[in-house]
Design an enzyme around this catalytic site. Sequence first.
Site, PDB file in Angstrom:
ATOM      1  N   ALA A  66       5.796   7.482   3.530  1.00  0.00           N
ATOM      2  CA  ALA A  66       5.325   7.087   1.874  1.00  0.00           C
ATOM      3  C   ALA A  66       6.738   6.592   1.230  1.00  0.00           C
ATOM      4  O   ALA A  66       7.336   7.361   0.553  1.00  0.00           O
ATOM      5  CB  ALA A  66       4.748   8.168   1.560  1.00  0.00           C
ATOM      6  N   GLY A  68       8.386   3.973  -1.682  1.00  0.00           N
ATOM      7  CA  GLY A  68       8.324   3.336  -2.798  1.00  0.00           C
ATOM      8  C   GLY A  68       6.916   3.448  -3.273  1.00  0.00           C
ATOM      9  O   GLY A  68       6.343   4.684  -3.501  1.00  0.00           O
ATOM     10  N   LYS A  69       6.095   2.423  -3.685  1.00  0.00           N
ATOM     11  CA  LYS A  69       4.863   2.325  -4.530  1.00  0.00           C
ATOM     12  C   LYS A  69       3.743   3.219  -3.423  1.00  0.00           C
ATOM     13  O   LYS A  69       2.850   3.536  -3.829  1.00  0.00           O
ATOM     14  CB  LYS A  69       4.307   1.042  -4.441  1.00  0.00           C
ATOM     15  CG  LYS A  69       4.999   0.158  -5.748  1.00  0.00           C
ATOM     16  CD  LYS A  69       4.086  -1.251  -5.546  1.00  0.00           C
ATOM     17  CE  LYS A  69       4.945  -2.269  -6.134  1.00  0.00           C
ATOM     18  NZ  LYS A  69       4.278  -3.518  -5.849  1.00  0.00           N
ATOM     19  N   TYR A  70       3.956   3.064  -2.055  1.00  0.00           N
ATOM     20  CA  TYR A  70       3.001   3.517  -1.147  1.00  0.00           C
ATOM     21  C   TYR A  70       2.766   5.320  -1.441  1.00  0.00           C
ATOM     22  O   TYR A  70       1.803   5.710  -1.034  1.00  0.00           O
ATOM     23  CB  TYR A  70       3.436   3.385   0.175  1.00  0.00           C
ATOM     24  CG  TYR A  70       2.606   2.178   0.508  1.00  0.00           C
ATOM     25  CD1 TYR A  70       2.786   0.781  -0.115  1.00  0.00           C
ATOM     26  CD2 TYR A  70       2.256   1.905   2.067  1.00  0.00           C
ATOM     27  CE1 TYR A  70       2.090  -0.273   0.296  1.00  0.00           C
ATOM     28  CE2 TYR A  70       1.720   0.673   2.290  1.00  0.00           C
ATOM     29  CZ  TYR A  70       1.725  -0.186   1.454  1.00  0.00           C
ATOM     30  OH  TYR A  70       0.948  -1.616   2.064  1.00  0.00           O
ATOM     31  N   ASP A 156       0.225   5.168   9.703  1.00  0.00           N
ATOM     32  CA  ASP A 156       0.276   4.630   8.517  1.00  0.00           C
ATOM     33  C   ASP A 156      -0.258   5.639   7.571  1.00  0.00           C
ATOM     34  O   ASP A 156      -1.075   6.254   7.629  1.00  0.00           O
ATOM     35  CB  ASP A 156      -0.663   3.445   8.474  1.00  0.00           C
ATOM     36  CG  ASP A 156       0.135   2.059   9.014  1.00  0.00           C
ATOM     37  OD1 ASP A 156       1.335   2.374   9.636  1.00  0.00           O
ATOM     38  OD2 ASP A 156      -0.385   0.938   8.706  1.00  0.00           O
ATOM     39  N   ASP A 158      -1.799   4.251   4.685  1.00  0.00           N
ATOM     40  CA  ASP A 158      -2.986   3.770   3.640  1.00  0.00           C
ATOM     41  C   ASP A 158      -4.076   3.774   4.569  1.00  0.00           C
ATOM     42  O   ASP A 158      -4.974   3.042   4.841  1.00  0.00           O
ATOM     43  CB  ASP A 158      -2.266   2.201   3.588  1.00  0.00           C
ATOM     44  CG  ASP A 158      -2.272   1.464   4.782  1.00  0.00           C
ATOM     45  OD1 ASP A 158      -1.889   2.048   5.554  1.00  0.00           O
ATOM     46  OD2 ASP A 158      -2.433   0.179   4.764  1.00  0.00           O
ATOM     47  N   THR A 190      -2.927 -11.140  18.247  1.00  0.00           N
ATOM     48  CA  THR A 190      -1.908 -11.628  17.631  1.00  0.00           C
ATOM     49  C   THR A 190      -0.488 -11.126  18.026  1.00  0.00           C
ATOM     50  O   THR A 190       0.530 -10.664  17.609  1.00  0.00           O
ATOM     51  CB  THR A 190      -1.978 -11.435  15.978  1.00  0.00           C
ATOM     52  OG1 THR A 190      -2.077 -10.048  15.838  1.00  0.00           O
ATOM     53  CG2 THR A 190      -2.887 -11.948  15.419  1.00  0.00           C
ATOM     54  N   GLU A 248       4.664  -3.828  14.923  1.00  0.00           N
ATOM     55  CA  GLU A 248       3.466  -3.875  15.841  1.00  0.00           C
ATOM     56  C   GLU A 248       3.566  -4.717  16.726  1.00  0.00           C
ATOM     57  O   GLU A 248       2.885  -4.327  17.802  1.00  0.00           O
ATOM     58  CB  GLU A 248       2.136  -4.381  14.669  1.00  0.00           C
ATOM     59  CG  GLU A 248       0.633  -4.161  15.370  1.00  0.00           C
ATOM     60  CD  GLU A 248      -0.389  -4.408  14.467  1.00  0.00           C
ATOM     61  OE1 GLU A 248      -0.784  -3.220  13.947  1.00  0.00           O
ATOM     62  OE2 GLU A 248      -0.828  -5.564  14.160  1.00  0.00           O
TER      63      GLU A 248
END
Length: 297
Positions: A66, A68-70, A156, A158, A190, A248
């Site tokens: 986590a 910065g902004k996260y 993650d 989020d 991808t 990823e």
Amino acid sequence: SITIWSLSPQRNAMRSYCCFLLSCYPDVPTVSPWGAPIVWEGTFDPEEDFRLHHERGTVVGISVFAVGKYLSQYLLPFLVSANQHFMPGLKCVIYVVTDQPSAVPSVSLRPGLTLVVLRCPSRTRWQEISMMRMKDLPELVFPLAKEQVDYLFCMDVDQVFIGRYGPETLGDLVAQLHSGLYPWNKTYYTYEQDPRSAAFTPLEKAHYYYHAAVFGGTIPHLVNLTSSCLRGILQDRSKGLEAVWHDESHLNRYLALEALPSKILSPEYCWMSWDWFLWLKKPKMRWAQKNYKNMRS
Ligand code: 2GW
Ligand code: MN
């Protein structure tokens, strides 16, 4: 009313279409070509898995970054939901890795669940924040985790747990099917396609597209994974390259070409934030809604 159902051909067509979807959608592979189980609701006995690990005294870890902004955006709901749904009844440790340890919210946690806060450097480019987890994990998290837990998930931040995420997910090397890509043909996956990149993954060599939002296993397996991915990331950097999906892409190359996962989690374990078929599934975790423009500026 009954007359509408029996008389309207459109409604009848609609109903057969829905029955068709219902009958074919849940028909999914439950084992990979190399024999790894693909864990879907209904393929395991939650009580049996729990009993086994409870008797053994299994301890399970999560590492979550986590930075910065996260931190203010996502950490609290992640922790609160993990407290409720992650491995209920088993001992757990959550490693929060952040550049602002003092801003980590205090959450009251269930007995047996502990929180460990670790400081990482702040990085400016978001791609670096995401990719350098492959460096910080072995440097900051694994030395503690190898003494404290039997299995570790690297996740993650989020995303939120929304259902029981139990010991059926535990294994030596665990990978997560990407919920946005698993229904589609391999040509949509991808993987990095530039042969100059260390993450290059030929389509014919790979089976699944894995989501870097969740991977896990025992510490020795994770040490191999992160060191191989970090090596690739640094090698690309020295050539002025960056893989299309950052860490990823390197993870997917590793799991396709170097070490096949011993267990695969169905998309129920990391479901999209929106989905029409949600009512057919029993999701255990979902992506948080996010505003890419705002978060990536
Ligand atoms: C990342 C992107 C843009 C802006 C900020 C960040 C960011 C990420 C950040 O400011 N602070 C931070 O702590 N992170 C951590 O990196 C956090 O744990 C986050 O969940 C993780 C990955 O970034 P995220 O979640 O925005 O990337 P996604 O959801 O688009 O995920 C996939 O692709 C990534 C590479 O582009 C990673 O491989 C990720 O694991 C994938 O799920
Ligand atoms: Mn994410």
